[in-house]
Write a protein that holds these residues in place. Structure first.
Motif, PDB file in Angstrom:
ATOM      1  N   ALA A  37       0.826  -1.207   0.000  1.00 19.90           N
ATOM      2  CA  ALA A  37       0.000   0.000   0.000  1.00 19.90           C
ATOM      3  C   ALA A  37       0.864   1.262   0.000  1.00 19.90           C
ATOM      4  O   ALA A  37       1.783   1.409   0.813  1.00 19.90           O
ATOM      5  CB  ALA A  37      -0.912  -0.004   1.223  1.00 19.90           C
ATOM      6  N   GLY A  38       0.573   2.162  -0.929  1.00 17.65           N
ATOM      7  CA  GLY A  38       1.280   3.426  -1.004  1.00 17.65           C
ATOM      8  C   GLY A  38       2.721   3.338  -1.459  1.00 17.65           C
ATOM      9  O   GLY A  38       3.442   4.346  -1.455  1.00 17.65           O
ATOM     10  N   ASP A  39       3.161   2.162  -1.870  1.00 16.63           N
ATOM     11  CA  ASP A  39       4.560   1.969  -2.267  1.00 16.63           C
ATOM     12  C   ASP A  39       4.756   2.370  -3.731  1.00 16.63           C
ATOM     13  O   ASP A  39       3.832   2.301  -4.527  1.00 16.63           O
ATOM     14  CB  ASP A  39       4.946   0.499  -2.082  1.00 16.63           C
ATOM     15  CG  ASP A  39       6.448   0.311  -1.963  1.00 16.63           C
ATOM     16  OD1 ASP A  39       7.178   1.300  -2.152  1.00 16.63           O
ATOM     17  OD2 ASP A  39       6.889  -0.820  -1.680  1.00 16.63           O
ATOM     18  N   GLY A  40       5.967   2.755  -4.050  1.00 20.16           N
ATOM     19  CA  GLY A  40       6.279   3.118  -5.424  1.00 20.16           C
ATOM     20  C   GLY A  40       7.544   2.472  -5.928  1.00 20.16           C
ATOM     21  O   GLY A  40       8.102   2.890  -6.943  1.00 20.16           O
ATOM     22  N   GLU A  41       7.982   1.434  -5.201  1.00 23.32           N
ATOM     23  CA  GLU A  41       9.203   0.737  -5.566  1.00 23.32           C
ATOM     24  C   GLU A  41       8.945  -0.771  -5.627  1.00 23.32           C
ATOM     25  O   GLU A  41       8.060  -1.286  -4.938  1.00 23.32           O
ATOM     26  CB  GLU A  41      10.315   1.012  -4.544  1.00 23.32           C
ATOM     27  CG  GLU A  41      10.725   2.469  -4.438  1.00 23.32           C
ATOM     28  CD  GLU A  41      11.424   2.945  -5.694  1.00 23.32           C
ATOM     29  OE1 GLU A  41      12.009   2.103  -6.401  1.00 23.32           O
ATOM     30  OE2 GLU A  41      11.367   4.168  -5.968  1.00 23.32           O
ATOM     31  N   PRO A  42       9.717  -1.496  -6.444  1.00 27.71           N
ATOM     32  CA  PRO A  42       9.544  -2.948  -6.503  1.00 27.71           C
ATOM     33  C   PRO A  42      10.044  -3.615  -5.225  1.00 27.71           C
ATOM     34  O   PRO A  42      10.998  -3.135  -4.599  1.00 27.71           O
ATOM     35  CB  PRO A  42      10.393  -3.361  -7.710  1.00 27.71           C
ATOM     36  CG  PRO A  42      11.449  -2.305  -7.785  1.00 27.71           C
ATOM     37  CD  PRO A  42      10.763  -1.033  -7.378  1.00 27.71           C
ATOM     38  N   GLY A  43       9.383  -4.702  -4.837  1.00 26.94           N
ATOM     39  CA  GLY A  43       9.852  -5.471  -3.697  1.00 26.94           C
ATOM     40  C   GLY A  43      11.036  -6.332  -4.104  1.00 26.94           C
ATOM     41  O   GLY A  43      11.463  -6.325  -5.262  1.00 26.94           O
ATOM     42  N   THR A  44      11.558  -7.109  -3.157  1.00 23.16           N
ATOM     43  CA  THR A  44      12.705  -7.965  -3.445  1.00 23.16           C
ATOM     44  C   THR A  44      12.400  -8.969  -4.541  1.00 23.16           C
ATOM     45  O   THR A  44      13.171  -9.139  -5.492  1.00 23.16           O
ATOM     46  CB  THR A  44      13.144  -8.715  -2.174  1.00 23.16           C
ATOM     47  OG1 THR A  44      13.445  -7.765  -1.143  1.00 23.16           O
ATOM     48  CG2 THR A  44      14.378  -9.563  -2.447  1.00 23.16           C
ATOM     49  N   VAL A  45      11.250  -9.615  -4.424  1.00 17.30           N
ATOM     50  CA  VAL A  45      10.844 -10.603  -5.432  1.00 17.30           C
ATOM     51  C   VAL A  45      10.598  -9.915  -6.768  1.00 17.30           C
ATOM     52  O   VAL A  45      10.985 -10.417  -7.830  1.00 17.30           O
ATOM     53  CB  VAL A  45       9.585 -11.354  -4.979  1.00 17.30           C
ATOM     54  CG1 VAL A  45       9.090 -12.288  -6.089  1.00 17.30           C
ATOM     55  CG2 VAL A  45       9.864 -12.144  -3.709  1.00 17.30           C
ATOM     56  N   ASP A  46       9.963  -8.750  -6.731  1.00 22.16           N
ATOM     57  CA  ASP A  46       9.707  -7.994  -7.956  1.00 22.16           C
ATOM     58  C   ASP A  46      11.009  -7.667  -8.680  1.00 22.16           C
ATOM     59  O   ASP A  46      11.103  -7.793  -9.905  1.00 22.16           O
ATOM     60  CB  ASP A  46       8.982  -6.683  -7.632  1.00 22.16           C
ATOM     61  CG  ASP A  46       7.573  -6.904  -7.150  1.00 22.16           C
ATOM     62  OD1 ASP A  46       6.894  -7.792  -7.696  1.00 22.16           O
ATOM     63  OD2 ASP A  46       7.145  -6.186  -6.240  1.00 22.16           O
ATOM     64  N   ALA A  47      12.003  -7.219  -7.915  1.00 21.87           N
ATOM     65  CA  ALA A  47      13.273  -6.813  -8.513  1.00 21.87           C
ATOM     66  C   ALA A  47      13.973  -7.992  -9.179  1.00 21.87           C
ATOM     67  O   ALA A  47      14.526  -7.861 -10.281  1.00 21.87           O
ATOM     68  CB  ALA A  47      14.180  -6.211  -7.441  1.00 21.87           C
ATOM     69  N   ARG A  48      13.937  -9.136  -8.538  1.00 21.38           N
ATOM     70  CA  ARG A  48      14.626 -10.314  -9.087  1.00 21.38           C
ATOM     71  C   ARG A  48      13.942 -10.815 -10.351  1.00 21.38           C
ATOM     72  O   ARG A  48      14.602 -11.089 -11.358  1.00 21.38           O
ATOM     73  CB  ARG A  48      14.672 -11.423  -8.040  1.00 21.38           C
ATOM     74  CG  ARG A  48      15.599 -11.120  -6.861  1.00 21.38           C
ATOM     75  CD  ARG A  48      15.586 -12.251  -5.866  1.00 21.38           C
ATOM     76  NE  ARG A  48      16.503 -11.982  -4.753  1.00 21.38           N
ATOM     77  CZ  ARG A  48      16.653 -12.780  -3.707  1.00 21.38           C
ATOM     78  NH1 ARG A  48      15.935 -13.902  -3.612  1.00 21.38           N
ATOM     79  NH2 ARG A  48      17.499 -12.462  -2.746  1.00 21.38           N
ATOM     80  N   ILE A  49      12.627 -10.922 -10.296  1.00 19.26           N
ATOM     81  CA  ILE A  49      11.896 -11.399 -11.473  1.00 19.26           C
ATOM     82  C   ILE A  49      11.936 -10.357 -12.583  1.00 19.26           C
ATOM     83  O   ILE A  49      12.139 -10.678 -13.757  1.00 19.26           O
ATOM     84  CB  ILE A  49      10.439 -11.730 -11.116  1.00 19.26           C
ATOM     85  CG1 ILE A  49      10.394 -12.867 -10.087  1.00 19.26           C
ATOM     86  CG2 ILE A  49       9.647 -12.115 -12.367  1.00 19.26           C
ATOM     87  CD1 ILE A  49       8.999 -13.206  -9.623  1.00 19.26           C
ATOM     88  N   GLY A  50      11.757  -9.098 -12.210  1.00 22.11           N
ATOM     89  CA  GLY A  50      11.763  -8.030 -13.199  1.00 22.11           C
ATOM     90  C   GLY A  50      13.076  -7.929 -13.938  1.00 22.11           C
ATOM     91  O   GLY A  50      13.104  -7.668 -15.148  1.00 22.11           O
ATOM     92  N   ALA A  51      14.185  -8.163 -13.239  1.00 25.80           N
ATOM     93  CA  ALA A  51      15.496  -8.088 -13.870  1.00 25.80           C
ATOM     94  C   ALA A  51      15.660  -9.139 -14.955  1.00 25.80           C
ATOM     95  O   ALA A  51      16.360  -8.939 -15.945  1.00 25.80           O
ATOM     96  CB  ALA A  51      16.590  -8.254 -12.818  1.00 25.80           C
ATOM     97  N   ALA A  52      14.995 -10.277 -14.771  1.00 26.65           N
ATOM     98  CA  ALA A  52      15.116 -11.373 -15.727  1.00 26.65           C
ATOM     99  C   ALA A  52      14.137 -11.243 -16.897  1.00 26.65           C
ATOM    100  O   ALA A  52      14.376 -11.790 -17.976  1.00 26.65           O
ATOM    101  CB  ALA A  52      14.879 -12.702 -15.023  1.00 26.65           C
ATOM    102  N   VAL A  53      13.047 -10.509 -16.684  1.00 25.04           N
ATOM    103  CA  VAL A  53      11.977 -10.461 -17.688  1.00 25.04           C
ATOM    104  C   VAL A  53      11.855  -9.105 -18.365  1.00 25.04           C
ATOM    105  O   VAL A  53      11.568  -9.005 -19.557  1.00 25.04           O
ATOM    106  CB  VAL A  53      10.622 -10.836 -17.038  1.00 25.04           C
ATOM    107  CG1 VAL A  53       9.505 -10.750 -18.054  1.00 25.04           C
ATOM    108  CG2 VAL A  53      10.701 -12.237 -16.454  1.00 25.04           C
ATOM    109  N   ASP A  54      12.072  -8.032 -17.610  1.00 26.42           N
ATOM    110  CA  ASP A  54      11.838  -6.683 -18.123  1.00 26.42           C
ATOM    111  C   ASP A  54      12.758  -6.359 -19.304  1.00 26.42           C
ATOM    112  O   ASP A  54      13.906  -6.782 -19.356  1.00 26.42           O
ATOM    113  CB  ASP A  54      12.080  -5.662 -17.000  1.00 26.42           C
ATOM    114  CG  ASP A  54      11.587  -4.277 -17.403  1.00 26.42           C
ATOM    115  OD1 ASP A  54      10.922  -4.164 -18.447  1.00 26.42           O
ATOM    116  OD2 ASP A  54      11.875  -3.319 -16.664  1.00 26.42           O
ATOM    117  N   GLY A  55      12.215  -5.602 -20.251  1.00 23.34           N
ATOM    118  CA  GLY A  55      13.018  -5.131 -21.371  1.00 23.34           C
ATOM    119  C   GLY A  55      13.330  -6.174 -22.422  1.00 23.34           C
ATOM    120  O   GLY A  55      14.423  -6.182 -22.987  1.00 23.34           O
ATOM    121  N   VAL A  56      12.382  -7.073 -22.709  1.00 20.75           N
ATOM    122  CA  VAL A  56      12.618  -8.098 -23.721  1.00 20.75           C
ATOM    123  C   VAL A  56      12.776  -7.453 -25.096  1.00 20.75           C
ATOM    124  O   VAL A  56      12.226  -6.382 -25.370  1.00 20.75           O
ATOM    125  CB  VAL A  56      11.456  -9.118 -23.763  1.00 20.75           C
ATOM    126  CG1 VAL A  56      11.430  -9.941 -22.493  1.00 20.75           C
ATOM    127  CG2 VAL A  56      10.125  -8.423 -23.991  1.00 20.75           C
TER     128      VAL A  56
END
Length: 226
Positions: A37-56
């Motif tokens: 709630a009210g967050d604007g940053e990725p969590g730990t899990v988000d960062a790890r998965i996002g690094a592998a998937v984001d920007g295909v």
């Protein structure tokens, strides 16, 4: 099998199982909503998965864009119209109602939750839960449920088919959203769970209302024929 049971969009054999799944999914939506709630940053899990998937890159980026379009207003409307048309051609009016009501309530719930949770991404866009993922999962569910009932599948096979359809649709759209940087992975999970919570309840409600409307008509018909 009675006429009502055969036409039900929520097969009786699946009600208990899907009810439990819906309750668990609702709990996940609430927990994640409170956590971010009210967050604007990725969590730990988000960062790890996002690094592998984001920007295909192409050609996978083109695939992601095509999948994403199916969750946009134009693509979503086309899918809903196609699903409703198919239900009506198969003479399944309850299923047609479920397509419209289920998709609408799921997207509406996701929209309300976005405002309540207030999680943002990039330029401040509300992100939790993912409405695209919620819609794709909901559409898969509203199609799979009547198919399960029409095939007369048992509890185990029917539940497996419904959940598999939801998993494939949700995973595909969730991947597209993360790959395009539109959502965090936990946004996609929240959208998936939103559909799992809303659709079984909507299907039960459609059956409940339809049974009440059909009941008096059927009773009058029997009295007239006797």
């Amino acid at each position: 099998m009675t006429g009502r049971a055969a036409s039900a969009v929520l097969p009786p054999s699946l009600r208990g199982w899907l009810g439990s799944v819906a309750a668990l999914a609702a709990l996940v939506v609430v927990v994640l909503g409170v956590l971010y709630a009210g967050d604007g940053e990725p969590g730990t899990v988000d960062a790890r998965i996002g690094a592998a998937v984001d920007g295909v890159r192409p050609p996978w980026r083109h695939v992601a864009l095509a999948v994403d379009f199916l969750g946009e207003p134009g693509g979503a409307a086309t899918l809903v119209v196609a699903a409703v048309t198919g239900c009506l051609l198969l003479r399944r009016p309850r299923a047609a109602v479920l397509v419209v009501a289920g998709a609408g309530l799921t997207v509406g719930t996701a929209t309300v939750l976005k405002s309540l949770v207030g999680r943002t991404i990039h330029d401040g866009s509300l992100s939790y839960p993912s409405g695209h993922t919620a819609f794709a999962t909901a559409l898969a569910l509203v199609v799979a449920l009547p198919v399960t009932g029409r095939l007369g599948l048992g509890r185990t096979a029917g539940t497996s088919l419904v959940l598999a359809a939801a998993l494939v649709a949700g995973a595909a759209m969730g991947w597209a959203q993360v790959a395009l940087g539109a959502h965090y992975p936990t946004d996609a999970l929240g959208g998936w769970c939103t559909a799992l919570a809303v659709i079984p309840a909507t299907a039960w409600l459609v059956d409940r209302i339809a049974d009440r409307l059909v009941g008096p008509t059927a009773d009058a018909g029997r009295r007239k024929g006797s």
